[in-house]
Design a protein around this motif. Structure first.
Motif, mmCIF file in Angstrom:
data_model
loop_
_atom_site.group_PDB
_atom_site.id
_atom_site.type_symbol
_atom_site.label_atom_id
_atom_site.label_comp_id
_atom_site.label_asym_id
_atom_site.label_seq_id
_atom_site.Cartn_x
_atom_site.Cartn_y
_atom_site.Cartn_z
ATOM 1 N N LYS A 69 32.724 22.869 49.130
ATOM 2 C CA LYS A 69 31.516 22.610 48.357
ATOM 3 C C LYS A 69 31.709 23.018 46.900
ATOM 4 C CE LYS A 69 26.664 24.141 48.030
ATOM 5 N NZ LYS A 69 26.080 22.803 47.907
ATOM 6 N N SER A 70 31.277 22.162 45.981
ATOM 7 C CA SER A 70 31.249 22.520 44.568
ATOM 8 C C SER A 70 30.057 23.436 44.336
ATOM 9 C CB SER A 70 31.132 21.266 43.701
ATOM 10 O OG SER A 70 31.089 21.617 42.337
ATOM 11 N N LEU A 71 30.289 24.591 43.728
ATOM 12 C CA LEU A 71 29.259 25.619 43.590
ATOM 13 C C LEU A 71 28.853 25.817 42.144
ATOM 14 C CD1 LEU A 71 30.962 28.292 45.888
ATOM 15 C CD2 LEU A 71 29.047 26.823 46.532
ATOM 16 N N THR A 72 27.590 26.132 41.937
ATOM 17 C CA THR A 72 27.172 26.591 40.618
ATOM 18 C C THR A 72 27.745 27.979 40.406
ATOM 19 O OG1 THR A 72 25.146 27.670 41.371
ATOM 20 C CG2 THR A 72 25.009 25.311 40.839
ATOM 21 N N PHE A 73 27.784 28.429 39.169
ATOM 22 C CA PHE A 73 28.332 29.763 38.909
ATOM 23 C C PHE A 73 27.486 30.843 39.583
ATOM 24 C CE2 PHE A 73 28.728 33.498 35.940
ATOM 25 C CZ PHE A 73 29.973 33.908 36.436
ATOM 26 N N LYS A 74 26.181 30.651 39.633
ATOM 27 C CA LYS A 74 25.327 31.652 40.272
ATOM 28 C C LYS A 74 25.608 31.724 41.772
ATOM 29 C CE LYS A 74 20.577 33.333 40.436
ATOM 30 N NZ LYS A 74 19.176 33.127 39.986
ATOM 31 N N GLU A 75 25.775 30.568 42.420
ATOM 32 C CA GLU A 75 26.118 30.556 43.841
ATOM 33 C C GLU A 75 27.471 31.221 44.079
ATOM 34 O OE1 GLU A 75 23.934 26.428 45.328
ATOM 35 O OE2 GLU A 75 25.969 26.371 44.508
ATOM 36 N N PHE A 76 28.423 30.892 43.222
ATOM 37 C CA PHE A 76 29.761 31.459 43.360
ATOM 38 C C PHE A 76 29.729 32.975 43.173
ATOM 39 C CE2 PHE A 76 33.869 32.730 41.567
ATOM 40 C CZ PHE A 76 34.744 32.201 42.514
ATOM 41 N N THR A 77 28.965 33.443 42.186
ATOM 42 C CA THR A 77 28.845 34.885 41.938
ATOM 43 C C THR A 77 28.270 35.601 43.149
ATOM 44 O OG1 THR A 77 28.564 34.523 39.565
ATOM 45 C CG2 THR A 77 27.812 36.627 40.435
ATOM 46 N N SER A 78 27.238 35.025 43.756
ATOM 47 C CA SER A 78 26.631 35.630 44.944
ATOM 48 C C SER A 78 27.641 35.736 46.082
ATOM 49 C CB SER A 78 25.416 34.814 45.397
ATOM 50 O OG SER A 78 24.391 34.851 44.431
ATOM 51 N N LEU A 79 28.419 34.687 46.284
ATOM 52 C CA LEU A 79 29.433 34.713 47.337
ATOM 53 C C LEU A 79 30.484 35.783 47.070
ATOM 54 C CD1 LEU A 79 30.141 30.959 48.168
ATOM 55 C CD2 LEU A 79 29.114 32.675 49.656
ATOM 56 N N MET A 80 30.920 35.885 45.828
ATOM 57 C CA MET A 80 31.952 36.863 45.497
ATOM 58 C C MET A 80 31.438 38.288 45.642
ATOM 59 S SD MET A 80 34.789 35.310 44.867
ATOM 60 C CE MET A 80 35.794 36.419 43.882
ATOM 61 N N PHE A 81 30.208 38.546 45.219
ATOM 62 C CA PHE A 81 29.643 39.888 45.378
ATOM 63 C C PHE A 81 29.492 40.221 46.860
ATOM 64 C CE2 PHE A 81 28.992 40.238 40.968
ATOM 65 C CZ PHE A 81 28.524 41.518 40.682
ATOM 66 N N ASN A 82 29.190 39.231 47.669
ATOM 67 C CA ASN A 82 29.004 39.467 49.093
ATOM 68 C C ASN A 82 30.330 39.626 49.822
ATOM 69 O OD1 ASN A 82 26.667 39.841 50.660
ATOM 70 N ND2 ASN A 82 27.052 37.961 51.804
ATOM 71 N N SER A 83 31.396 39.066 49.259
ATOM 72 C CA SER A 83 32.678 39.026 49.954
ATOM 73 C C SER A 83 33.664 40.080 49.489
ATOM 74 C CB SER A 83 33.319 37.638 49.784
ATOM 75 O OG SER A 83 32.480 36.624 50.282
ATOM 76 N N CYS A 84 33.585 40.469 48.219
ATOM 77 C CA CYS A 84 34.534 41.415 47.651
ATOM 78 C C CYS A 84 34.062 42.839 47.895
ATOM 79 C CB CYS A 84 34.694 41.165 46.157
ATOM 80 S SG CYS A 84 35.946 42.205 45.376
ATOM 81 N N ALA A 85 34.898 43.647 48.533
ATOM 82 C CA ALA A 85 34.501 45.010 48.891
ATOM 83 C C ALA A 85 34.125 45.845 47.678
ATOM 84 C CB ALA A 85 35.638 45.683 49.663
ATOM 85 N N ALA A 86 34.789 45.618 46.564
ATOM 86 C CA ALA A 86 34.502 46.391 45.360
ATOM 87 C C ALA A 86 33.160 46.034 44.740
ATOM 88 C CB ALA A 86 35.612 46.178 44.332
ATOM 89 N N LEU A 87 32.659 44.829 45.002
ATOM 90 C CA LEU A 87 31.399 44.368 44.417
ATOM 91 C C LEU A 87 30.228 44.434 45.384
ATOM 92 C CD1 LEU A 87 32.706 41.182 42.538
ATOM 93 C CD2 LEU A 87 32.400 43.489 41.621
ATOM 94 N N ARG A 88 30.517 44.456 46.670
ATOM 95 C CA ARG A 88 29.467 44.382 47.684
ATOM 96 C C ARG A 88 28.377 45.455 47.545
ATOM 97 N NH1 ARG A 88 32.468 44.639 52.152
ATOM 98 N NH2 ARG A 88 33.071 42.456 51.907
ATOM 99 N N PRO A 89 28.691 46.695 47.135
ATOM 100 C CA PRO A 89 27.631 47.715 47.009
ATOM 101 C C PRO A 89 26.539 47.357 46.015
ATOM 102 C CG PRO A 89 29.789 48.751 47.050
ATOM 103 C CD PRO A 89 30.026 47.278 46.901
ATOM 104 N N TYR A 90 26.807 46.388 45.150
ATOM 105 C CA TYR A 90 25.846 46.065 44.086
ATOM 106 C C TYR A 90 25.120 44.747 44.343
ATOM 107 C CZ TYR A 90 29.152 49.404 42.197
ATOM 108 O OH TYR A 90 29.976 50.483 42.037
#
Length: 327
Positions: A69-90
């Motif tokens: 799926k082609s993602l907007t930057f906001k959608e992509f950011t949400s996925l990365m924050f949810n998936s990356c252990a270093a970002l997930r706490p935030y």
């Protein structure tokens, strides 16, 4: 359920499926974890890194795998924050982080170029990839510690494929401040109309054309305007009066005149432009009247301030070491 209400399918990937965890882990490692320590000290820098990851995902992963799926930057950011252990706490603060970043971007200085033909009667404009995009001068935001003219050369090269470094004169530029953002455009005069143009970046520019200056003057005084020929323009009108004065003071060396009846001349156009863009820029509202161009940015007030935020870099490095040990 993934961040932002996006669902990840556990079955065989279907068309427009979300990126698998392995791909997200690779993007996180490549663009977020494997960076200099100072780039992990603020959310603004982190989201600039995520922008690069997003471009890589769209330009490479999506093109090579049509099921993604082609993602907007906001959608992509949400996925990365949810998936990356270093970002997930935030992840709970993702809306404020994203809004704060959007506001910050509108304070980053922008540079580019006004490219004139040999008669000084036409200028080169580029059109964004997203459907309904406006025409503008090739330009973009400065990188950290980058000089204005270096940014202009880089951005023009990326958006048009044309190297202006040998034609750029440091003193020949126009500059305006709109809202809290400084925009400087260097005047590159005398470029041949038959010059070959083509963007070096993917999914950013959909068309490049020469346009007559006398057809670009806006009907009103809006920063987002329409020329007298109806062309939708973005960040063109604020420069036209000063550009006309510069041309009067620097007449072209050639007396060759363009056909006054000629319209815009397309020199490059994408073959398969997509209606779904990934731009996150926020449009400007109408500029004020009088001599001061002071349009306000629409709804980009920052959220809760994260300006003094510092990541727990020690735990991030521990996560990196653990990942490397696992491999």
């Amino acid at each position: 359920m993934a961040a932002g209400g996006l669902h990840r399918s556990s079955s065989t990937p279907m068309r427009n499926s979300l990126p698998p965890q392995e791909l997200l882990d690779d993007l996180c490692s490549r663009f977020v974890l494997n960076v200099p320590k100072e780039d992990l000290e603020s959310f603004e820098r982190i989201l600039f890194l995520l922008e690069q990851a997003h471009w890589f995902y769209e330009d490479n992963s999506v093109e090579q795998n049509p099921s993604l799926k082609s993602l907007t930057f906001k959608e992509f950011t949400s996925l990365m924050f949810n998936s990356c252990a270093a970002l997930r706490p935030y992840i709970a603060h993702i809306d404020d982080i994203y809004k704060d970043f959007t506001s910050y971007k509108f304070r980053v200085p922008v540079t580019g170029a006004i490219i004139l033909d040999e008669s000084y009667e036409r200028c080169l404009l580029v059109k964004g990839w997203k459907a309904g995009s406006s025409w503008s001068f090739p330009r973009g935001k400065k990188s950290k510690d980058e000089e204005d003219h270096s940014c202009a050369v880089r951005e023009v090269l990326e958006e048009t494929g044309f190297d202006v470094s040998k034609l750029l004169k440091l003193d020949d530029f126009l500059e305006v401040v709109i809202g809290q953002q400084r925009v400087r455009l260097y005047i590159i005069a005398g470029v041949k109309e038959d010059t070959a143009f083509a963007p070096l970046t993917k999914k950013e520019i959909s068309e490049i054309s020469w346009h007559r200056l006398d057809e670009l003057y806006p009907v009103g005084d809006e920063a987002i305007s329409r020329g007298v020929n109806g062309l939708k323009l973005y960040m063109v009108a604020p420069f036209l009066v000063s550009l006309k004065a510069w041309i009067s003071a620097h007449p072209p060396p050639t007396t060759q005149k363009q056909d006054s009846s000629a319209r815009g001349t397309c020199v490059w156009k994408a073959k398969n432009n997509s209606a779904g863009g990934t731009s996150t820029e926020t449009p400007l509202v109408q500029a004020g009247t009088g001599s001061g161009l002071e349009p306000q940015i629409a709804d980009t007030a920052p959220g809760k301030s994260f300006r003094n935020f510092r990541f727990d870099t020690a735990s991030i490095f521990q996560s990196m070491e653990a990942a490397f040990s696992a491999n």
